[in-house]
Design an enzyme around this catalytic site. Structure first.
Site, short mmCIF file in Angstrom:
data_model
loop_
_atom_site.label_atom_id
_atom_site.label_comp_id
_atom_site.label_asym_id
_atom_site.label_seq_id
_atom_site.Cartn_x
_atom_site.Cartn_y
_atom_site.Cartn_z
N ASP A 25 -0.15 14.01 -9.65
CA ASP A 25 1.02 13.64 -10.46
C ASP A 25 1.13 14.52 -11.71
O ASP A 25 0.13 15.00 -12.23
CB ASP A 25 0.89 12.16 -10.86
CG ASP A 25 2.22 11.57 -11.30
OD1 ASP A 25 3.27 12.19 -11.06
OD2 ASP A 25 2.21 10.47 -11.89
N ARG A 29 6.41 16.91 -15.60
CA ARG A 29 6.10 17.01 -17.03
C ARG A 29 5.51 18.37 -17.38
O ARG A 29 5.78 18.91 -18.44
CB ARG A 29 5.15 15.87 -17.43
CG ARG A 29 5.87 14.56 -17.67
CD ARG A 29 4.94 13.39 -17.61
NE ARG A 29 4.57 13.07 -16.23
CZ ARG A 29 3.62 12.23 -15.89
NH1 ARG A 29 2.91 11.63 -16.83
NH2 ARG A 29 3.37 11.99 -14.63
N HIS A 42 6.55 21.92 -9.36
CA HIS A 42 6.12 21.65 -7.99
C HIS A 42 5.48 22.90 -7.37
O HIS A 42 4.51 22.82 -6.63
CB HIS A 42 7.29 21.18 -7.13
CG HIS A 42 7.82 19.84 -7.56
ND1 HIS A 42 6.99 18.77 -7.79
CD2 HIS A 42 9.08 19.39 -7.80
CE1 HIS A 42 7.72 17.72 -8.16
NE2 HIS A 42 8.99 18.08 -8.18
N GLU A 72 8.33 6.28 -1.33
CA GLU A 72 9.29 5.98 -2.40
C GLU A 72 9.91 7.25 -2.99
O GLU A 72 10.91 7.18 -3.72
CB GLU A 72 8.61 5.18 -3.52
CG GLU A 72 8.34 3.73 -3.16
CD GLU A 72 7.22 3.56 -2.15
OE1 GLU A 72 6.21 4.29 -2.23
OE2 GLU A 72 7.36 2.72 -1.25
N ASN A 73 9.33 8.40 -2.71
CA ASN A 73 9.85 9.65 -3.30
C ASN A 73 11.22 10.05 -2.73
O ASN A 73 11.90 10.92 -3.29
CB ASN A 73 8.85 10.80 -3.14
CG ASN A 73 7.66 10.71 -4.08
OD1 ASN A 73 6.54 11.09 -3.73
ND2 ASN A 73 7.87 10.20 -5.29
N TRP A 74 11.67 9.37 -1.65
CA TRP A 74 13.04 9.61 -1.16
C TRP A 74 14.07 9.19 -2.19
O TRP A 74 15.23 9.58 -2.09
CB TRP A 74 13.28 8.83 0.14
CG TRP A 74 12.40 9.22 1.28
CD1 TRP A 74 11.36 8.49 1.80
CD2 TRP A 74 12.46 10.42 2.07
NE1 TRP A 74 10.78 9.17 2.84
CE2 TRP A 74 11.44 10.35 3.04
CE3 TRP A 74 13.29 11.55 2.04
CZ2 TRP A 74 11.21 11.36 3.97
CZ3 TRP A 74 13.06 12.56 2.99
CH2 TRP A 74 12.04 12.45 3.92
N ARG A 76 14.26 10.15 -5.11
CA ARG A 76 14.56 11.26 -6.05
C ARG A 76 15.85 11.97 -5.65
O ARG A 76 16.30 11.83 -4.50
CB ARG A 76 13.38 12.25 -6.03
CG ARG A 76 12.14 11.59 -6.60
CD ARG A 76 11.03 12.58 -6.83
NE ARG A 76 9.88 11.89 -7.40
CZ ARG A 76 8.88 12.46 -8.03
NH1 ARG A 76 8.86 13.77 -8.18
NH2 ARG A 76 7.88 11.76 -8.51
N ARG A 188 -6.30 10.06 -10.11
CA ARG A 188 -4.88 10.28 -10.42
C ARG A 188 -4.79 11.15 -11.66
O ARG A 188 -5.41 10.86 -12.67
CB ARG A 188 -4.12 8.96 -10.65
CG ARG A 188 -2.61 9.24 -10.88
CD ARG A 188 -1.77 8.01 -10.95
NE ARG A 188 -0.35 8.38 -10.96
CZ ARG A 188 0.62 7.73 -10.34
NH1 ARG A 188 0.33 6.65 -9.66
NH2 ARG A 188 1.87 8.15 -10.40
N LEU A 195 -1.48 2.97 -8.85
CA LEU A 195 -1.78 3.54 -7.53
C LEU A 195 -0.51 3.97 -6.79
O LEU A 195 -0.60 4.71 -5.81
CB LEU A 195 -2.59 2.55 -6.68
CG LEU A 195 -3.98 2.22 -7.26
CD1 LEU A 195 -4.72 1.25 -6.34
CD2 LEU A 195 -4.82 3.48 -7.46
N SER A 196 0.65 3.51 -7.24
CA SER A 196 1.91 3.93 -6.62
C SER A 196 1.86 3.87 -5.09
O SER A 196 2.25 4.83 -4.40
CB SER A 196 2.30 5.33 -7.10
OG SER A 196 2.47 5.35 -8.50
C1 IPE Z 1 3.03 9.26 -6.76
O1 IPE Z 1 3.63 9.87 -7.85
C2 IPE Z 1 3.38 9.99 -5.50
C3 IPE Z 1 2.82 11.34 -5.36
C4 IPE Z 1 2.02 11.93 -6.20
C5 IPE Z 1 3.21 12.03 -4.16
P1 IPE Z 1 5.04 9.37 -8.42
O2 IPE Z 1 5.33 10.24 -9.58
O3 IPE Z 1 6.03 9.33 -7.33
O4 IPE Z 1 4.70 7.88 -8.86
P2 IPE Z 1 5.45 6.90 -9.86
O5 IPE Z 1 6.89 6.88 -9.46
O6 IPE Z 1 5.26 7.47 -11.24
O7 IPE Z 1 4.75 5.59 -9.70
C1 IPE Z 2 4.02 14.76 -8.58
O1 IPE Z 2 4.65 15.21 -9.74
C2 IPE Z 2 4.63 15.38 -7.35
C3 IPE Z 2 5.29 14.43 -6.46
C4 IPE Z 2 5.45 13.16 -6.66
C5 IPE Z 2 5.84 14.98 -5.25
P1 IPE Z 2 5.94 14.48 -10.29
O2 IPE Z 2 7.14 15.15 -9.72
O3 IPE Z 2 5.88 13.03 -10.06
O4 IPE Z 2 5.82 14.82 -11.82
P2 IPE Z 2 6.18 13.88 -13.04
O5 IPE Z 2 5.47 12.57 -12.83
O6 IPE Z 2 7.67 13.73 -13.05
O7 IPE Z 2 5.67 14.62 -14.25
MG MG Z 3 5.19 11.46 -11.13
#
Ligand code: IPE
Ligand code: IPE
Ligand code: MG
Length: 240
Positions: A25, A29, A42, A72-74, A76, A188, A195-196
């Protein structure tokens, strides 16, 4: 292929975790701090994946599970999801030869069948190419969610077993991680303490480590420090 600096195996080699999982994660940022688009974070995150998988092999970690895309990343923006999928394509294309050569067994956890058809084919082909390998496991979590994993396991068990036959071992045998060693260390990055929806069952007795480092800055040294911290933990499993 460049060679990453390798971390020495700690003196107490017995304390090296067999299975390490990482919630990678902080890419966004990291980019924001540099006034760069999230994509740059990324992209730098993929470089970190390369470094850390090499370092994990050098440390003798048997299995490394990386949370690359959650169910849950869908949520975005479409463009960011497309960017992440594009980077996954680049990673598989560019790195599979090294994984084959290094005797790594590539695995996927999560329902990756929901990805674009070309990506599904690519991932399946990459997994197949390393299937005969005998070395460390690199498991990538793609469209992974622990609650969905557990619900799917429950559905399969309910079709096959009587209620009294459903126990912990039966559930474990249905999880995506069934072929992996027990989870020892869950890391993490980026200072978030949650733990997401990652490896909820498997984390029951894992050691948890939350570090402030943003994922693109995580390197061999950071993994070495995490392994050393693990070595200092006393695991009791409810006993004394
Ligand atoms: C968890 O990170 C998923 C991955 C690292 C792939 P997120 O950035 O999606 O988690 P939340 O939304 O902050 O809980
Ligand atoms: C983790 O970084 C990568 C994925 C979840 C795919 P983030 O994209 O969640 O980065 P932050 O949390 O916005 O900084
Ligand atoms: Mg994140």
């Amino acid at each position: 292929m460049s060679t990453a600096p390798l971390v020495a195996v700690p003196a107490a080699a017995a304390a090296v975790p067999r299975h390490v999982a990482i919630i990678m994660d902080g890419n966004g940022r990291w980019a924001k701090q540099r006034h760069l688009p999230r994509f740059a974070g990324h992209k730098a995150g993929v470089d970190a994946v390369r470094r850390v998988t090499r370092a994990a092999r050098a440390l003798g970690i048997e299995a490394l599970t990386l949370y690359a895309f959650s169910s849950e990343n869908w949520r975005r923006p479409e463009e960011e999801v497309a960017d992440l999928m594009g980077l996954l394509r680049i990673f598989i294309r560019g790195d599979i030869d090294e994984l084959v050569r290094e005797n790594v067994r590539l695995r996927v956890i999560g329902d990756h069948s929901r990805l674009a058809p070309d990506l599904v084919a690519m991932v399946d082909a990459a997994v197949a190419r390393t299937a005969a390998n005998t070395g460390p496991i690199l498991a990538i979590a793609l469209n992974y969610g622990a609650q969905a994993e557990l619900a799917a396991a429950a559905r399969r068990l309910a079709e096959r077993l009587a209620p009294h036959e459903i126990d912990e071992a039966a559930i474990e045998a249905e999880l995506d991680t069934r072929d992996l060693p027990p989870l020892d260390l869950l890391i993490r990055t980026s200072g978030e303490h949650r733990l997401s929806n990652f490896l909820l069952w498997q984390a029951a007795y894992a050691e948890l480590l939350f570090v402030d480092t943003l994922w693109p800055d995580f390197d061999a040294e950071a993994l070495g420090a995490a392994v050393a911290a693990f070595g200092r933990r006393q695991r009791r499993y409810g006993g004394l």
